[in-house]
Design a protein around this motif. Structure first.
Motif, mmCIF file in Angstrom:
data_model
loop_
_atom_site.group_PDB
_atom_site.id
_atom_site.type_symbol
_atom_site.label_atom_id
_atom_site.label_comp_id
_atom_site.label_asym_id
_atom_site.label_seq_id
_atom_site.Cartn_x
_atom_site.Cartn_y
_atom_site.Cartn_z
ATOM 1 N N GLN A 90 0.877 -0.971 -0.380
ATOM 2 C CA GLN A 90 0.277 0.001 -0.158
ATOM 3 C C GLN A 90 0.655 1.077 0.054
ATOM 4 O OE1 GLN A 90 -3.378 0.294 2.265
ATOM 5 N NE2 GLN A 90 -2.080 1.616 3.499
ATOM 6 N N ARG A 91 0.894 2.076 -1.473
ATOM 7 C CA ARG A 91 1.720 2.793 -1.032
ATOM 8 C C ARG A 91 1.223 4.462 0.024
ATOM 9 N NH1 ARG A 91 0.839 6.310 -6.147
ATOM 10 N NH2 ARG A 91 3.490 6.539 -6.009
ATOM 11 N N GLY A 92 2.574 5.128 0.704
ATOM 12 C CA GLY A 92 1.975 6.143 1.399
ATOM 13 C C GLY A 92 2.099 7.039 1.059
ATOM 14 N N LEU A 93 1.289 7.978 1.838
ATOM 15 C CA LEU A 93 1.167 9.288 1.988
ATOM 16 C C LEU A 93 2.634 9.916 0.676
ATOM 17 C CD1 LEU A 93 -0.588 10.756 4.882
ATOM 18 C CD2 LEU A 93 -1.703 10.143 2.204
ATOM 19 N N ILE A 94 3.627 10.073 0.988
ATOM 20 C CA ILE A 94 4.854 10.898 0.566
ATOM 21 C C ILE A 94 4.684 10.438 -0.627
ATOM 22 C CG2 ILE A 94 7.403 10.016 0.422
ATOM 23 C CD1 ILE A 94 7.402 10.867 3.541
ATOM 24 N N CYS A 95 4.805 9.256 -1.024
ATOM 25 C CA CYS A 95 5.175 8.566 -2.776
ATOM 26 C C CYS A 95 3.875 8.930 -3.632
ATOM 27 C CB CYS A 95 4.661 6.568 -3.130
ATOM 28 S SG CYS A 95 6.685 6.515 -2.199
ATOM 29 N N ARG A 96 2.740 9.321 -3.295
ATOM 30 C CA ARG A 96 1.446 9.318 -3.435
ATOM 31 C C ARG A 96 1.874 11.181 -3.736
ATOM 32 N NH1 ARG A 96 -2.715 8.560 0.713
ATOM 33 N NH2 ARG A 96 -4.151 10.343 -0.744
ATOM 34 N N ALA A 97 2.223 11.962 -3.166
ATOM 35 C CA ALA A 97 2.740 12.516 -3.717
ATOM 36 C C ALA A 97 4.094 12.840 -4.733
ATOM 37 C CB ALA A 97 2.900 14.191 -2.664
ATOM 38 N N ASN A 98 4.677 12.383 -5.649
ATOM 39 C CA ASN A 98 5.594 12.271 -6.425
ATOM 40 C C ASN A 98 5.043 12.867 -7.385
ATOM 41 O OD1 ASN A 98 8.482 11.649 -7.434
ATOM 42 N ND2 ASN A 98 7.257 10.366 -8.843
ATOM 43 N N ARG A 99 6.033 14.343 -7.906
ATOM 44 C CA ARG A 99 6.508 15.561 -8.991
ATOM 45 C C ARG A 99 4.633 16.345 -8.637
ATOM 46 N NH1 ARG A 99 9.315 14.113 -12.593
ATOM 47 N NH2 ARG A 99 10.150 12.152 -12.876
ATOM 48 N N GLY A 100 4.885 16.159 -7.024
ATOM 49 C CA GLY A 100 3.861 17.129 -6.897
ATOM 50 C C GLY A 100 3.974 18.098 -5.283
ATOM 51 N N PHE A 101 2.874 17.807 -4.604
ATOM 52 C CA PHE A 101 2.690 18.880 -3.433
ATOM 53 C C PHE A 101 2.269 18.394 -1.863
ATOM 54 C CE2 PHE A 101 2.305 21.889 -7.103
ATOM 55 C CZ PHE A 101 3.572 23.099 -6.386
ATOM 56 N N LEU A 102 3.737 17.965 -1.042
ATOM 57 C CA LEU A 102 3.057 17.905 0.249
ATOM 58 C C LEU A 102 2.430 18.832 1.335
ATOM 59 C CD1 LEU A 102 2.786 14.431 1.392
ATOM 60 C CD2 LEU A 102 4.957 15.071 2.809
ATOM 61 N N VAL A 103 1.322 18.496 2.115
ATOM 62 C CA VAL A 103 0.387 19.487 2.491
ATOM 63 C C VAL A 103 0.988 19.363 3.663
ATOM 64 C CG1 VAL A 103 -0.762 20.887 2.447
ATOM 65 C CG2 VAL A 103 -0.293 20.911 0.494
ATOM 66 N N ILE A 104 1.526 20.020 5.303
ATOM 67 C CA ILE A 104 2.059 19.592 6.285
ATOM 68 C C ILE A 104 0.771 20.643 6.968
ATOM 69 C CG2 ILE A 104 2.607 19.421 8.290
ATOM 70 C CD1 ILE A 104 4.840 18.054 6.232
ATOM 71 N N GLU A 105 -0.263 21.141 7.489
ATOM 72 C CA GLU A 105 -0.300 21.747 8.128
ATOM 73 C C GLU A 105 -0.542 21.572 9.149
ATOM 74 O OE1 GLU A 105 -3.581 24.664 7.017
ATOM 75 O OE2 GLU A 105 -4.422 23.695 5.713
ATOM 76 N N ASP A 106 -0.074 23.268 10.228
ATOM 77 C CA ASP A 106 0.210 23.756 11.201
ATOM 78 C C ASP A 106 1.485 22.774 11.860
ATOM 79 O OD1 ASP A 106 -1.638 25.822 12.048
ATOM 80 O OD2 ASP A 106 -2.661 23.079 12.382
#
Length: 270
Positions: A90-106
């Motif tokens: 199961q792919r993690g959030l980091i891999c799903r963000a590949n070539r895009g943006f990883l958004v971290i609020e607070d």
């Protein structure tokens, strides 16, 4: 009725909008940390920017506060593994963000161990999973968009240094602009269309390949970094990319001092 505005509708905060646009054009600008007190529009601006990223077919993956290491990096999907009788990854959030943006609020409220994992994968540009007797490697190249309220918690200087840009979103003191926000909220103003910004981002991506950075400009960037007493060399590198991207945004073929001066506060402030 949910209040929703387009990116082009967002009142004021021009530096924050420019920083987001530059990162959409050139990921090497290094990501953005939006910092400010509660209610200054940090989350609202990111939500409006999400629509632009979707039009550009760029992933926009949000990291929840309670994220686990497995959800972040990926791992074995136990339920599907049992169903199919073989290991299902199961792919993690980091891999799903590949070539895009990883958004971290607070971001300043996140545990340091989680942030360390994120920045480690980002610097490596590859996510490596080694567990249950398997090794999986996936490309993971992403830009981090983060927000924080400095009143709520401190933020490590080590993590702060990893951001290419930082923008302080202050409270609006201008009465006319505050009235404009009220009118937008009440639906009294016609919403602007983001199509022009999207077209300009796409055009700038192609144009940036033509941009020249002279030795004089490189020297000027180095002088600015020394004058501002920055630590390390990241500021110089991010400032060079930001200046080049801004020149592309203006469709000028060579980086000028005024381009550097415009983006320098975004890069050097933190």
């Amino acid at each position: 009725k949910e209040y929703k505005i387009n990116f082009s509708d967002f009142v004021s905060q021009e530096n924050a909008k420019l920083a987001l646009i530059l990162n959409a054009i050139e990921p090497a600008c290094g990501g953005i940390l939006l910092t400010g007190k509660k209610g200054t529009g940090k989350s609202t601006l990111l939500k409006a920017f999400k629509d632009i990223t979707e039009s550009l077919n760029l992933p926009f993956i949000e990291v929840p506060m309670n994220v686990t290491e497995e959800a972040l990096l990926g791992g074995i999907n136990i339920e599907e593994t049992i169903k199919q009788g073989k290991r299902i990854y199961q792919r993690g959030l980091i891999c799903r963000a590949n070539r895009g943006f990883l958004v971290i609020e607070d971001i300043n409220l996140f545990p340091n161990d989680i942030l360390s994992l994120i920045f480690e994968v980002q610097s490596r540009e590859e996510n490596i999973i080694e567990r249950e007797g398997i090794t999986i490697k996936e490309p993971s190249k992403f830009v981090i968009l983060a927000t924080m309220n400095p009143e709520e918690a401190d933020f490590s200087l080590h993590f702060l240094d990893r951001f290419g840009m930082c923008v302080i979103m202050d409270e609006l003191k201008d009465k006319e602009k505050r009235k404009e926000i009220l009118k937008l909220n009440l639906g009294y103003l016609r919403h602007n269309n983001d199509n022009e910004i999207i077209k300009k981002i796409l055009k700038s991506r192609g144009f940036i390949k033509k941009i020249k950075v002279s030795d004089e400009i490189k020297e000027y960037i180095a002088e600015l970094a020394l004058k501002n007493a920055v630590s390390g060399h990241r500021a110089d590198i991010f400032l060079m990319y930001a200046s080049k991207t801004y020149a592309a945004y203006l469709e000028e073929k060579e980086v000028k001092k005024e381009h550097v001066d415009t983006v320098a506060p975004l890069v050097l402030i933190h």
